[in-house]
Scaffold this active site. Structure first.
Site, short mmCIF file in Angstrom:
data_model
loop_
_atom_site.label_atom_id
_atom_site.label_comp_id
_atom_site.label_asym_id
_atom_site.label_seq_id
_atom_site.Cartn_x
_atom_site.Cartn_y
_atom_site.Cartn_z
N LYS A 174 102.14 15.01 -0.17
CA LYS A 174 100.68 15.00 -0.35
C LYS A 174 100.23 15.94 -1.45
O LYS A 174 99.43 15.59 -2.30
CB LYS A 174 99.96 15.45 0.93
CG LYS A 174 99.97 14.47 2.06
CD LYS A 174 99.06 14.94 3.19
CE LYS A 174 99.38 16.31 3.75
NZ LYS A 174 100.68 16.41 4.44
N ARG A 212 108.62 28.89 1.14
CA ARG A 212 107.49 28.92 2.06
C ARG A 212 107.94 29.40 3.43
O ARG A 212 108.90 28.91 4.00
CB ARG A 212 106.88 27.52 2.19
CG ARG A 212 105.69 27.33 1.29
CD ARG A 212 105.10 25.97 1.44
NE ARG A 212 104.64 25.68 2.80
CZ ARG A 212 103.80 24.71 3.08
NH1 ARG A 212 103.31 23.96 2.12
NH2 ARG A 212 103.43 24.49 4.32
P1 AMP Z 1 99.98 22.61 4.62
O1 AMP Z 1 100.23 23.37 3.37
O2 AMP Z 1 98.90 21.57 4.46
O3 AMP Z 1 101.22 22.04 5.24
O4 AMP Z 1 99.39 23.66 5.68
C1 AMP Z 1 100.12 24.81 6.08
C2 AMP Z 1 99.53 25.37 7.38
O5 AMP Z 1 98.16 25.73 7.17
C3 AMP Z 1 99.49 24.40 8.56
O6 AMP Z 1 100.72 24.35 9.27
C4 AMP Z 1 98.38 25.01 9.39
O7 AMP Z 1 98.79 26.17 10.08
C5 AMP Z 1 97.37 25.44 8.32
N1 AMP Z 1 96.45 24.34 7.99
C6 AMP Z 1 96.36 23.66 6.81
N2 AMP Z 1 95.41 22.72 6.86
C7 AMP Z 1 94.87 22.79 8.10
C8 AMP Z 1 93.84 22.07 8.78
N3 AMP Z 1 93.17 21.07 8.18
N4 AMP Z 1 93.55 22.44 10.05
C9 AMP Z 1 94.19 23.44 10.66
N5 AMP Z 1 95.18 24.15 10.09
C10 AMP Z 1 95.53 23.83 8.81
#
Ligand code: AMP
Length: 193
Positions: A14, A134
């Site tokens: 994404k 990460r």
């Molecule tokens: P990502 O980089 O999108 O995989 O997000 C990393 C982490 O950020 C996730 O595992 C959540 O802990 C938090 N996070 C990101 N987007 C959201 C969202 N829309 N709602 C809640 N937590 C989020």
């Protein structure tokens, strides 16, 4: 205001695709994960709040996430809309976004879902852990994030599917080919009938 919502499990690509798409469409990419990581790095109050959830691979509470997105969407660069990457991730967030868009006068054009089978994802995420370092790309957290996706985020495909907004995109192709398919899906959705 145009809004494109990219949906897909962790590791589907994404972020990479949203970044490429922002140049083609001339709309900013808004990644809630990136916003949280920025806050974490800068040791803000929001970052401290988000950290425990992120470390465990769990979702940050909806109220916190929605307030952060509302702030971001109020900025000038979102006047024409945005590409949302990683938001909404729960039905409550999707409903809150509908309310925000009603307030801002925007509408969702299309919800592309990047499809990648589960077994391919874990491998991709473990590779990313090595490449990007990460903290939440370890095996236990990955498993939690997959489960969270299945339980809380996948229902969004029904929510948006009922509104006729979902378009499936094959995520098991080269980055360039996934991007081509995404651009096609967005163009089809935004062309006047
Ligand atoms: P990502 O980089 O999108 O995989 O997000 C990393 C982490 O950020 C996730 O595992 C959540 O802990 C938090 N996070 C990101 N987007 C959201 C969202 N829309 N709602 C809640 N937590 C989020």
């Amino acid at each position: 205001m145009k809004f494109i919502i990219l949906v897909g499990p962790p590791g589907a690509g994404k972020g990479t695709q949203a970044k490429l798409l922002q140049e083609t469409l001339g709309l900013p990419q808004i990644s809630t994960g990136d916003l949280f990581r920025f806050n974490l790095k800068n040791e803000t109050e929001l970052g401290q709040l988000a950290q425990t959830f992120m470390d465990r691979g769990e979702l940050v509470p909806d109220e916190v996430t929605v307030a952060m997105v509302e702030d971001r969407l109020s900025m000038d660069d979102c006047a024409a809309g945005a590409i949302l990457d990683g938001f909404p991730r729960t039905l409550a967030q999707a409903r809150a976004l509908d309310e925000l868009l009603a307030k801002f006068g925007g509408k969702i054009d299309v919800v592309p879902s990047i499809e990648v089978p589960l077994d391919a994802l874990v491998e991709r995420l473990l590779n990313r852990a090595v490449l990007e370092g990460r903290a939440d790309d370890n095996e236990e957290t990955i498993r939690t994030r997959m489960q969270v996706y299945e339980d809380q985020t996948k229902p969004l495909l029904d929510y948006y599917g009922q509104k006729g907004l979902v378009s499936l995109v094959n995520g098991q192709q080269t980055i360039e080919d996934v991007q081509k398919d995404l651009v096609k899906v967005v163009e089809e959705a935004t062309q006047p009938a």
